[in-house]
Write an enzyme that holds these catalytic residues in place. Structure first.
Site, PDB file in Angstrom:
ATOM      1  CB  SER A  35      -0.968  -0.053   1.191  1.00 52.75           C
ATOM      2  OG  SER A  35      -1.989   0.894   1.065  1.00 52.75           O
ATOM      3  CG  ASP A 121      -6.710  -3.970  -2.770  1.00 51.28           C
ATOM      4  OD1 ASP A 121      -7.354  -3.036  -2.267  1.00 51.28           O
ATOM      5  OD2 ASP A 121      -5.502  -4.170  -2.537  1.00 51.28           O
ATOM      6  CG  HIS A 155      -5.521  -2.724   0.875  1.00 55.34           C
ATOM      7  ND1 HIS A 155      -4.893  -2.413  -0.312  1.00 55.34           N
ATOM      8  CD2 HIS A 155      -4.921  -1.959   1.827  1.00 55.34           C
ATOM      9  CE1 HIS A 155      -3.977  -1.490  -0.105  1.00 55.34           C
ATOM     10  NE2 HIS A 155      -3.966  -1.213   1.191  1.00 55.34           N
TER      11      HIS A 155
END
Length: 328
Positions: A35, A121, A155
């Site tokens: 991320s 995600d 995620h």
């Protein structure tokens, strides 16, 4: 008593904060991140391409995607891939290279790049990650790029033995997906690595080290950095074996202040490190008024130079890297 202390070290308990050490390291350095950590790893790779030979990017977009704007970061660079102009990002990359603010992009050609996006995600959508692939294809030989887009993961960092349900969000952002992301990434970069079993623990030492000495003009928190980071040292590397360095950047809400050593302990890197003579450096970001979620700076909250060698976070991590090599 001495035997008891040694036992604690071998089972990987994290000791009190100490000074980051120097080790017998090969020149090869690699990076990875999740991320915001993916954006940071990409920035570090592009800026330091003379030294970094490979990168693994989990759920992140292309270099300079935010272009200094938090609004762009939280919209286009997370949810709106059609708004990302890769040609413009390449122009900025070349401008920095021409000015000596990053290493020449020609260094990237033979590097190894691993790119992962979970098919479920919803935080950084797969289309954004595919823009990262498009960016790298402009610089890296296509045969050196491995992409994984078919794991049904939300995620988070995918592992084969720890974390929440693979297809759901969880507060640690570590997902048990029956997929060892750390091994797959490092094996793509280095090749021929021994694979740990899903039940493997780690037998080296996870050390909490002082980060303050790597920031000269102000306290680390000014730049969104913690006062301490983690480094994992396999027992072989402690005894003088020549080892390699990998730098792993956590995601937002995954730093020490939020989850303690959970990312450093459970993301899967240490088990791979034990079997393959790798030292894993885990620098730690921290929240401040401009960065409430403890993200890495990939949109400019700490400095307009955040994505090049003059960025405060970039410089701090470079100094940590040089310390492990005995050069700082």
């Amino acid at each position: 008593m001495k035997g008891y202390v040694l036992l604690l070290a071998l089972v990987g308990l994290c000791h009190g904060q100490s000074r980051l050490g120097s080790y017998n390291l090969e020149g090869t350095i690699s990076v990875s991140g999740l991320s915001s950590g993916s954006y940071m790893a990409n920035q570090f790779h592009v800026a330091q391409s003379r030294k970094v030979i490979g990168a693994a990017l989990f759920a992140g977009g292309p270099y300079y995607c935010a272009s200094g704007s938090m609004l762009t970061a939280t919209n286009a660079c997370m949810k709106m891939p059609s708004s990302i102009n890769v040609s413009s990002l390449k122009s900025q990359t070349q401008s920095y290279a021409n000015s000596g603010l990053i290493d020449p992009v020609s260094n990237l050609a033979n590097d190894r790049v691993f790119i992962f996006s979970g098919s479920r995600d919803s935080v950084v959508v797969p289309g954004v990650v595919k823009k990262l692939e498009e960016y790298y294809l402009s610089y890296v030989n296509s045969g050196n790029i491995k992409t994984v887009y078919d794991v049904p993961a939300e995620h988070g960092m995918p592992t084969d033995s720890y974390g929440g349900t693979c297809g759901a969000t969880n507060t640690n952002y570590i997902n048990n997906c029956n997929y060892n992301g750390a091994y797959e990434a490092l094996n793509h970069i280095y090749g021929g690595l021994s694979r740990p079993s899903s039940s493997s623990g780690f037998t080296g030492q996870l050390i909490l080290f002082d980060q303050t000495e790597y920031f000269k003009l102000a306290a680390p928190s000014t730049y969104g950095m913690d006062t301490a980071g983690y480094v994992y040292i396999p027992s072989s590397c402690q005894s003088g074996t020549r080892c390699r360095l990998h730098i792993a950047f956590h995601g937002c809400l995954q730093g020490r202040e939020k989850v303690g050593d959970r990312f450093a302990r459970y993301a899967g890197y240490n088990q791979v490190a034990d079997l393959n003579n790798l030292i894993i450096l885990y620098p730690q970001a921290k929240s401040n008024m401009s960065n409430p979620n403890g993200c890495w700076d990939w949109w400019g909250f700490s400095s307009y130079a955040y994505a090049n060698k003059n960025g405060y976070q970039m410089t701090g991590v470079e100094r940590m890297m040089l310390r492990t090599q005995g050069q700082y």
